[in-house]
Write a protein that holds these residues in place. Sequence first.
Motif, PDB file in Angstrom:
ATOM      1  N   ARG A   1       8.809  -9.520  -0.374  1.00 50.43           N
ATOM      2  CA  ARG A   1       9.509  -8.852  -1.476  1.00 50.43           C
ATOM      3  C   ARG A   1       8.506  -8.269  -2.480  1.00 50.43           C
ATOM      4  O   ARG A   1       8.730  -7.187  -3.036  1.00 50.43           O
ATOM      5  N   ALA A   2       7.410  -8.992  -2.716  1.00 53.39           N
ATOM      6  CA  ALA A   2       6.417  -8.529  -3.685  1.00 53.39           C
ATOM      7  C   ALA A   2       5.626  -7.330  -3.170  1.00 53.39           C
ATOM      8  O   ALA A   2       5.225  -6.463  -3.951  1.00 53.39           O
ATOM      9  N   PHE A   3       5.430  -7.283  -1.841  1.00 51.34           N
ATOM     10  CA  PHE A   3       4.640  -6.203  -1.247  1.00 51.34           C
ATOM     11  C   PHE A   3       5.434  -5.549  -0.120  1.00 51.34           C
ATOM     12  O   PHE A   3       5.192  -5.800   1.051  1.00 51.34           O
ATOM     13  N   PRO A   4       6.389  -4.703  -0.462  1.00 50.07           N
ATOM     14  CA  PRO A   4       7.182  -4.015   0.561  1.00 50.07           C
ATOM     15  C   PRO A   4       6.339  -2.975   1.285  1.00 50.07           C
ATOM     16  O   PRO A   4       5.156  -2.798   0.994  1.00 50.07           O
ATOM     17  N   ALA A   5       6.962  -2.273   2.213  1.00 53.30           N
ATOM     18  CA  ALA A   5       6.219  -1.375   3.100  1.00 53.30           C
ATOM     19  C   ALA A   5       5.507  -0.257   2.371  1.00 53.30           C
ATOM     20  O   ALA A   5       4.523   0.277   2.870  1.00 53.30           O
ATOM     21  N   ASP A   6       5.963   0.127   1.182  1.00 49.93           N
ATOM     22  CA  ASP A   6       5.337   1.245   0.486  1.00 49.93           C
ATOM     23  C   ASP A   6       4.390   0.784  -0.614  1.00 49.93           C
ATOM     24  O   ASP A   6       3.953   1.582  -1.434  1.00 49.93           O
ATOM     25  N   ALA A   7       4.056  -0.512  -0.656  1.00 47.28           N
ATOM     26  CA  ALA A   7       3.212  -1.038  -1.731  1.00 47.28           C
ATOM     27  C   ALA A   7       1.741  -0.933  -1.347  1.00 47.28           C
ATOM     28  O   ALA A   7       1.100  -1.905  -0.973  1.00 47.28           O
ATOM     29  N   GLY A   8       1.197   0.258  -1.422  1.00 48.74           N
ATOM     30  CA  GLY A   8      -0.231   0.427  -1.201  1.00 48.74           C
ATOM     31  C   GLY A   8      -0.609   0.847   0.194  1.00 48.74           C
ATOM     32  O   GLY A   8      -1.750   1.203   0.449  1.00 48.74           O
ATOM     33  N   TYR A   9       0.320   0.827   1.129  1.00 49.05           N
ATOM     34  CA  TYR A   9      -0.009   1.179   2.511  1.00 49.05           C
ATOM     35  C   TYR A   9       1.097   2.049   3.102  1.00 49.05           C
ATOM     36  O   TYR A   9       2.278   1.835   2.843  1.00 49.05           O
TER      37      TYR A   9
END
Length: 338
Positions: free
Chosen positions: A204-212
């Motif tokens: 939840r904190a790092f979904p697919a669009d979070a930085g990559y």
Amino acid sequence: MDELTRLRELRADAPAPDRAALAPGRALLTDAIAGRNRRTRRLRADWRIASLGAVVAITAAALFITQIVDATAPRHGHLAARTHGPDLSSPAAALKEAADALTRMETPVEPRDDQWVYLREVGGTVTDRVRVGDSVQTDPTVPQAMDRLDPHTPHETWLKYGGEAEEKEKTTDLIHRPYSPSRLHRIAIELPQNPQELLAELRRAFPADAGYRVAGETTDEHNYRAVFTLLDQSYAIPPHALARVYTALATVKDVKVTDRLVRDASGREVIAVTRESSRTNIRQEIFIDPRTYAYTGFREVVTKEHMAWYDGTRYPGDVIGDLARTGTAVVDAKGQKP
């Protein structure tokens, strides 16, 4: 239970030394006792000298016992193995050892919101390398937007510890950081103990669009990437929280550990926790310091020939990312160095 009882129980399975081996030590103790009896009346006059004699006698007995244990101790086994490096027999063993060590560490004081995190890194993400015949050459036509930093020059970054997520520091680090260091700290310390619940929180904190740019990844790929993103973008996760993260990482499907220490971009020997993706044809390696168990960087290695839109054809064994974190500190101002 006193120390001698614990020592006897610890070495209960050791063979008893023969009389010849014990004779020199027994003689020393007998002479010491006899000498002490002859001096009893004289030493009674000065309690300080008597105390010194007692310390000497106890020290001699301790040294004698230590010699016996050393002579009969096995040269193999769990305790002996730990002196030769981390347990790399499996990811569960390596990460459990790391977690156990971290839970014994003290939690450092959290930085103030007005302080800055200083990072020094070497290596980087290579996006302009293509193979021509038997050699790898630079292709000037390939976009450079995904470069993290020059792979040959040490790179320094300052991040405001209490900065807002919207605040984008003007550095050459082009990796998108959706959270400030203080927010990442809170995310880490609030992670649940249960590994599956912890991984769900990280997804939840790092979904697919979070930085990559990730599309179509499986849950296990997402789990590994989310753990990596937390480690890579955090300044210093508190030891107890990091222990929970490592415990959860060990449960991710297809996670492995290299059975020997490997060299990172700075030349240090590190533990490599890896996972290979058949979807991307890349093996990602998370690097952990074998002494402090802190995250120290990563590497990405091509596992199967394929075409990538931003750097041409990739070949097995090509390293497309190799980053080593060589320095971290908290400073009071941007631009200040420790």
